[in-house]
Every structure is written in structure tokens, then in C-alpha cells.
Design an enzyme around this catalytic site. Sequence first.
Site, mmCIF file in Angstrom:
data_model
loop_
_atom_site.group_PDB
_atom_site.id
_atom_site.type_symbol
_atom_site.label_atom_id
_atom_site.label_comp_id
_atom_site.label_asym_id
_atom_site.label_seq_id
_atom_site.Cartn_x
_atom_site.Cartn_y
_atom_site.Cartn_z
ATOM 1 C CG ASP A 115 -1.953 -1.064 1.236
ATOM 2 O OD1 ASP A 115 -2.198 -1.395 0.126
ATOM 3 O OD2 ASP A 115 -2.513 -1.512 2.280
ATOM 4 C CG ASP A 131 -11.936 -3.176 -0.688
ATOM 5 O OD1 ASP A 131 -10.976 -3.921 -0.906
ATOM 6 O OD2 ASP A 131 -11.677 -1.934 -0.956
#
Length: 253
Positions: A11, A130
Site C-alpha cells: 500500500d 472489499d
Amino acid sequence: MLNKRVIPCLDVNNGRVVKGTSFVNLRDAGDPVELAARYYREGADELVFLDISATTEERKTMAEVVEKVSKEVFIPLCVGGGLRSIADMTTLLRAGADKVSVNSAAVSDPDLISRGAEKFGRQCIVVAIDAKREGNSWQVYTHSGKKPTGLDAVEWAMKAEQLGAGEILLTSIDADGKNTGYDNELNREVSSRLNIPVIASGGAGSPEDLYNALDKGQADAVLAASIFHYGRYSIAEVKKYLKSKGLPVRLEN
């Protein structure tokens, strides 16, 4: 049987790798180019970069990161985070990415999946989902897990495949960053209904967790971040463990 893949996830925020829990409480985990090179040497099968700030300014930074990484690393690179258009995809693919991952934009504009697959080939298009458990099902959330969409995660994955996705990157928001194992019920529900690979994400704490996602969860690949970033396990250790459990994996000579 195809080899099961082990994929570190990086990330990236303002040009640095960060890691949080359930998408919040971010802490610094290092330089993306250095980490990518380390994972490549350790035997990673692919790398996923997610630009979590995803401003226009940051997209340029991300393209620069990808360009540097692609000169050091010779395994597939998938890049996502805030991609909203074919132009965004083109920028990252030109910089050296092999695949692009779309999430929120695919929910608001599902045709983006088809347009991307048509232009670049479906092997390039990864749809990231997600999902948060709600009763006996899972709801899709967008905008870094903050915005409920009302979409059922399993149904959305099936639709994404129909629209041209080449792969699904499936993250359990409930499990993310907690190192207590993947949501393998979710992984199995999605994997069993699709003909494209599913990458399980969210919750890796040990080699056994990765094994369970590939075995019980029926995933084709596993994504992990903090267990690799902070040196708890190396990719080689994890792959040797998977091999010892009878799973087909690519081991470095």
C-alpha cells in the site's frame, strides 16, 4: 494444477509503503522500490501496489514508482488505487505495470471493466472487491472500505467476470490487518462460482493462514502485507511450508 501464487501487497501513500488495520491506523513500512526488489529476490510470484491516497498528484508519483520497480523486478506487477478511466490505466501500463486493479470506479461505472478488457485484454484487468460480512452474506464497500454500496459481494464478483475481469482481488475488511486468518467462507463462496482466478486478501498472520486460504478458501493466490513487510516470515519460508502441505508452488532454485 496451476501453481498457487504468493503475492506481497504494498500500500503506497506519498511514495512510501504503509500498513494499517481494517484500512486505518497507517504506519510506515519502507521504500516501495527496496521492498519490491527484496520480495522479488525472495521468490514472490507477483507484486500488487495499491495507491491509497490516489490523488492526481500521487498518480504521477505512483507511475514513477512503477517505472523504477519495473527496472528492478521481473515478475508481474499489478497496480491499483483510484483508477477511474482508460487514461489512468494507460499511464500505469506504460510505466511498466502488467495489470491494473479497479475497485470503486468499477462499481460506479461497471462498463469500465469491459472497456479496459477490450483495450488491454482481460488478463490485464483485476477487479478488487472489499467485502464486509453482514449476517449470512457480504456487502461490497468502496472508497477504502468506508462506503457501503448495497451490492452483494458474491454477485458482484460474478458480474465482474461477465463484464471482462481477468481476476478478482477479494479483501475481507473484517479480517484486514488483524493477522488472524482470511475469511475463507467468503473466499470459497466467490471462488466456487467463478472461472477466473481469485486472490484472497486480508488477515494473513502465519503460513498456515495462507495455506487455509488456498485449501479451504479455494483461492488461486494469496495476498499478504504485514507478515512480509515487518520480517515476520520470508516469502521463501511461506512457499516451503505450502509445498510441504502438498500445494503446487514455484520455488526458487
